[in-house]
Design a protein around this motif. Structure first.
Motif, PDB file in Angstrom:
ATOM      1  N   TYR A 488       0.887  -1.187  -0.129  1.00 54.87           N
ATOM      2  CA  TYR A 488      -0.044  -0.071  -0.063  1.00 54.87           C
ATOM      3  C   TYR A 488       0.775   1.174  -0.029  1.00 54.87           C
ATOM      4  CZ  TYR A 488      -4.877  -1.852   0.247  1.00 54.87           C
ATOM      5  OH  TYR A 488      -5.879  -2.268   0.059  1.00 54.87           O
ATOM      6  N   ILE A 493      -1.156   4.421  -1.236  1.00 55.79           N
ATOM      7  CA  ILE A 493      -2.315   4.495  -1.086  1.00 55.79           C
ATOM      8  C   ILE A 493      -2.790   4.368   0.689  1.00 55.79           C
ATOM      9  CG2 ILE A 493      -4.656   3.002  -1.097  1.00 55.79           C
ATOM     10  CD1 ILE A 493      -3.637   2.059  -3.647  1.00 55.79           C
ATOM     11  N   THR A 527      -7.337   0.792  -6.914  1.00 55.77           N
ATOM     12  CA  THR A 527      -7.293   2.305  -6.220  1.00 55.77           C
ATOM     13  C   THR A 527      -6.123   2.940  -6.811  1.00 55.77           C
ATOM     14  OG1 THR A 527      -8.312   1.345  -4.489  1.00 55.77           O
ATOM     15  CG2 THR A 527      -7.215   3.447  -4.269  1.00 55.77           C
ATOM     16  N   ASP A 550     -13.059   1.424  -1.261  1.00 54.70           N
ATOM     17  CA  ASP A 550     -11.997   2.056  -1.947  1.00 54.70           C
ATOM     18  C   ASP A 550     -12.410   3.255  -2.835  1.00 54.70           C
ATOM     19  OD1 ASP A 550     -12.457   1.178  -4.724  1.00 54.70           O
ATOM     20  OD2 ASP A 550     -12.069  -0.793  -4.125  1.00 54.70           O
TER      21      ASP A 550
END
Length: 619
Positions: A488, A493, A527, A550
């Motif tokens: 991530y 993100i 995402t 998301d």
């Protein structure tokens, strides 16, 4: 006539006695040919133009006759009647009052022309010659006898005094062999009931009619015996052997038919032209519980009033009876019925209409076969067929996924190995590092795909054991966040988790980890950089609800409907061309179902996606 029985060579029209049926007010409903001819008419239609009471020479006699009913079942009278041509004749009327189920009164009986007999009686007194001539012209057998009694006055024998030639024909006894002799001399095996009956006539003056079998003569006879004076009696004899044998044959055939239809497992019923029940086998009677009900002569609507449990079946039966007659051909249909005990049965119904003389309907045959078990088997076969179809579709999808999703990373492997094989000495350290990273990325994708495929295959075979433990959902979610945290961060993100309180459930740790991991990996793929993935844990009634939202690509409604269906192809790239087979979500569905939970998705194209996992709390 009963058209269900074989045609008889002997009919009512062949009998020498007139037969009739009238209403209380004298309307003629039926007369056989003998009576029609006797009254001087050409047809029944012509005869029915007259009222029966109009044939009495003395009309008051009819009123007297009707007044006698209630004292005797059968009334026998002799009187004069006037024929159509105004000729007057003497008749013997043997009549019975009949009251049908609706309370309507009818009269049924026989009319015998006794003009000749009466004239014979008179001629016997007036002239032996005339008397003899009359006797010899009669069609019926006629004999005169004298009864013999013992010292107590009981009849023990009788003597033949005279017989006509017709008597010789119907009995086979020759006049020359029997006149002046006792009957027991001639027929020593004669049944005593003949002597007893004739003795009653000769001693009391009562006229009787009887039908009996004579064993010595091996014949059946209809006999009318009367007393001209005490100790004497005369008999008019008609040989009915052929008629009786026909009746016996019909009864035997009816017994055989009854035996046959009762050995058949089907439900069988015969109805007349008005839909009234006239015969049913034991299976039919047992099914409708009619063995203690007088069903004969009743329609389905009438039986519905007496059997409320089957009223709907009887009523519907009357409707389809009419449809069958209207169609004038066999009706066949499957019918499902609800029985009083709640059981549901399915029957193969066959209705065959019967028509008489190719015009008027005469009856109907109903055959019902219980096909409940057969229908269950057929339904099971259809269900199995559908399952096989689904399995085949899943198999095709399975191979499609393997072929499609393994092809891309394996192609990458082949391409890189081809470069290593032909250009290794020309590659820089940076090139080698880049190719190594590509190989590692492809290997991870292949490993993840194979891991999911193997887990899903084990679920389908039932090899995966559900092994629940008492666990903290917050702890499990945080573990999976830690495992994927680096990925991530690499894609920048933001991964957030919130829970009002910790929630504990009984869950299979391996399965639930696979569910969380697959959903979080999908959220990562779809995402955009700099986006957000938010995990929320909360209680909802008796369940725990996990939502993973998301801010990514989102998906349309059509795509959402395919996500959890093995038969549908769902495979597309992430925001940075990350491959995805969609197979992990199939595994998620099976694992969540193993927990008696639910999984679903909500999404809008371009606005992100939320996956929901609902799991039962510990009880």
């Amino acid at each position: 006539k009963n058209k269900d029985l074989p045609q008889m060579s002997l009919s009512l029209n062949d009998l020498p006695l007139g037969i009739y049926k009238t209403t209380l007010d004298g309307r003629i409903l039926y007369a056989n040919k003998t009576l029609i001819n006797l009254l001087g008419c050409e047809s029944l239609e012509e005869l029915q133009k007259f009222n029966a009471d109009n044939f009495y020479v003395v009309r008051e006699i009819r009123k007297i006759q009707k007044s006698k009913y209630g004292y005797s079942g059968i009334i026998v009278d002799e009187y004069d009647i006037i024929k159509k041509n105004q000729e007057i004749i003497k008749v013997r009327d043997t009549e019975k009052k009949i009251i049908d189920a609706n309370g309507i009164i009818y009269f049924e009986g026989t009319i015998e022309d006794i003009t000749q007999i009466k004239l014979a009686e008179e001629k016997v007194i007036q002239s032996e010659a005339k008397y003899r001539n009359l006797l010899e012209t009669m069609e019926q057998g006629l004999a005169f006898h004298k009864i013999i009694v013992d010292e107590d006055g009981n009849p023990i024998d009788y003597i033949f005094l005279d017989v006509n030639s017709s008597y010789e024909k119907v009995t086979g006894l020759k006049k020359s062999d029997i006149i002046g002799k006792r009957v027991l001399e001639i027929l020593p095996e004669l049944e005593y009931y003949w002597i007893e009956a004739y003795g009653k006539v000769a001693l009391t003056g009562e006229t009787i009619s009887l039908t009996n079998y004579s064993m010595p003569l091996e014949r059946y006879y209809d006999v009318v015996a009367y007393c001209p004076e005490k100790f004497y009696f005369a008999v008019v004899v008609i040989d009915i052997t052929e008629k009786k044998l026909t009746e016996i044959a019909l009864r035997e055939k009816e017994t055989k038919l009854r035996t046959l239809i009762n050995t058949i497992p089907d439900l069988i019923c015969f109805k007349d032209a008005q839909g009234r029940w006239i015969e049913a086998n034991d299976n039919m009677l047992d099914f409708y519980k009619l063995k203690d009900i007088d069903y004969i002569g009743k329609t389905g609507l009438e039986l519905a009033l007496e059997s409320s449990d089957f009223a709907h079946i009887f009523t519907n039966g009357d409707i389809t009876d009419k449809e069958t007659w209207k169609k004038a051909s066999m009706l066949r249909e499957d019918q499902t019925v609800l029985l009083p005990d709640g059981t549901i049965k399915t029957f193969d119904i066959i209705k065959v209409p019967i028509f008489y003389d190719d015009s008027d309907r005469d009856g109907l045959v109903l055959i019902a076969r219980d096909i409940t078990d057969r229908k269950k088997i057929e339904s099971a076969l259809v269900e199995t067929s559908e399952k096989l179809k689904i399995i085949n579709e899943q198999k095709d999808r399975f191979f499609s996924i393997i072929a499609h999703d393994l092809k891309s990373p394996l192609s990458s492997f082949l391409g890189i190995t081809q470069i290593f094989s032909t250009q290794l000495n020309e590659l820089s350290r940076e090139d080698l590092q880049s190719y190594a990273d590509s190989i590692n990325h492809s290997a991870k994708n292949i490993y993840t795909l194979l891991e999911n495929l193997l887990e899903w295959a084990k679920m389908q075979r039932g090899s995966t054991q559900f092994n629940p433990h008492f666990i903290s959902l917050s702890f499990m979610i945080k573990n999976n966040i830690d495992l994927l945290g680096a990925s991530y961060k690499q894609k920048k993100i933001n991964l957030e988790f919130s829970a009002a309180e910790d929630i504990y459930i009984a869950a299979d740790v391996q399965m639930l980890n696979a569910v969380l991991r697959n959903i979080l990996v999908n959220a990562l793929k779809f995402t955009y950089r700099g986006g957000t993935v938010q995990i929320v844990l909360e209680e909802q009634g008796t369940s725990a609800l996990i939502s993973i939202s998301d801010t990514g690509m989102g998906m349309d409604t059509a795509t959402q409907s395919k996500l959890f269906d093995i038969g549908q192809k769902v495979s597309f790239l992430g925001t940075e061309n990350e491959p995805s087979s969609g197979f992990g979500l199939l595994l998620c569905k099976d694992f969540v179902s193993a927990h008696n939970g639910k999984i679903w998705v909500e999404s809008e194209l371009g606005k992100g996606t939320t996956f929901y996992v609902l799991l039962p709390l510990m009880q």
